[in-house]
Motif scaffolding. Structure first.
Motif, short mmCIF file in Angstrom:
data_model
loop_
_atom_site.label_atom_id
_atom_site.label_comp_id
_atom_site.label_asym_id
_atom_site.label_seq_id
_atom_site.Cartn_x
_atom_site.Cartn_y
_atom_site.Cartn_z
N LEU A 52 0.82 -1.22 0.00
CA LEU A 52 0.00 0.00 0.00
C LEU A 52 0.85 1.26 0.00
O LEU A 52 0.52 2.23 -0.70
N SER A 112 0.24 3.73 -2.93
CA SER A 112 -0.54 4.92 -2.56
C SER A 112 0.28 6.05 -1.97
O SER A 112 -0.26 7.12 -1.72
N ARG A 158 -7.71 0.55 5.49
CA ARG A 158 -7.63 -0.16 4.21
C ARG A 158 -7.39 -1.66 4.39
O ARG A 158 -7.78 -2.45 3.54
#
Length: 196
Positions: free
Chosen positions: A28, A32, A43
């Motif tokens: 992630l 991101s 998440r």
């Protein structure tokens, strides 16, 4: 081909990454950008305390660093670079290094297969355009070691065509979605099938 920012050989480093939550955090943060423990927890369906604990473990090995901005629980984390490389079968690797590398590979491949299954389950909800663009391929071929190396190099070159879009959102065309390709080119062993 872009060079992964870090080569791993220390079993402690390999073992530190070989955890599904830690690998999910690395993924992630790579995709991101900087996120806080709370954002990661949302998440990943984890608690912020659990994500904080895993972030600290990752930070001990330099896999994540604090990003600018924020304080305390609101401090964001980031990866210092993209990609890792490790060898499962390197001739000089110790038994401990090989086991740790195999463990990390198992976690990574398991996560990739889980994402493939989820994508397959969600395919009926997708548009015709995206369903037509999907593909699963599996093949076997008789190759020499040099040919296997050439094919792996060619596949890696194709996979690197759009790698810069991961870190530069400005290069992503309208309508682009995050897609995953998983490939391995290895000698395979079928019962009763000997080398030519």
């Amino acid at each position: 081909m872009p060079t992964p920012h870090r080569r791993l050989s220390d079993p402690r480093e390999l073992n530190a990454l070989a955890h599904p939550v830690r690998m999910a955090i690395i993924e992630l943060l790579s995709i991101s950008g900087p996120l806080t423990a709370t954002e990661l927890a949302d998440r990943l369906d984890e608690t912020p305390a659990n994500c904080s604990w895993h972030l600290r473990k990752l930070a001990q090995h330099g896999f994540v660093v604090e990003a600018e901005g924020g304080k305390g629980r609101q401090r964001p984390w980031q990866v210092p670079g993209l990609g890792f490389r490790w060898d499962e079968e390197h001739a000089s690797a110790t038994g401990e290094q090989r086991r740790a590398a195999e463990g990390l590979s198992d976690v990574m491949m398991g996560r990739a297969i889980d994402r493939l299954r989820e994508s397959q389950q969600r395919a009926p909800e997708d548009t015709d355009e995206w369903r037509a663009a999907r593909n699963n391929t599996e093949m076997v071929a008789w190759l020499t070691a040099d040919e296997l190396r050439e094919m792996n190099d060619a596949l890696n070159a194709v996979l690197d065509w759009y790698v810069e879009r991961l870190t530069d959102p400005g290069q992503r065309p309208a309508g682009a979605r995050l897609c995953e390709f998983v490939a391995w080119g290895v000698p395979t062993y079928f019962p009763g099938v000997d080398p030519a």
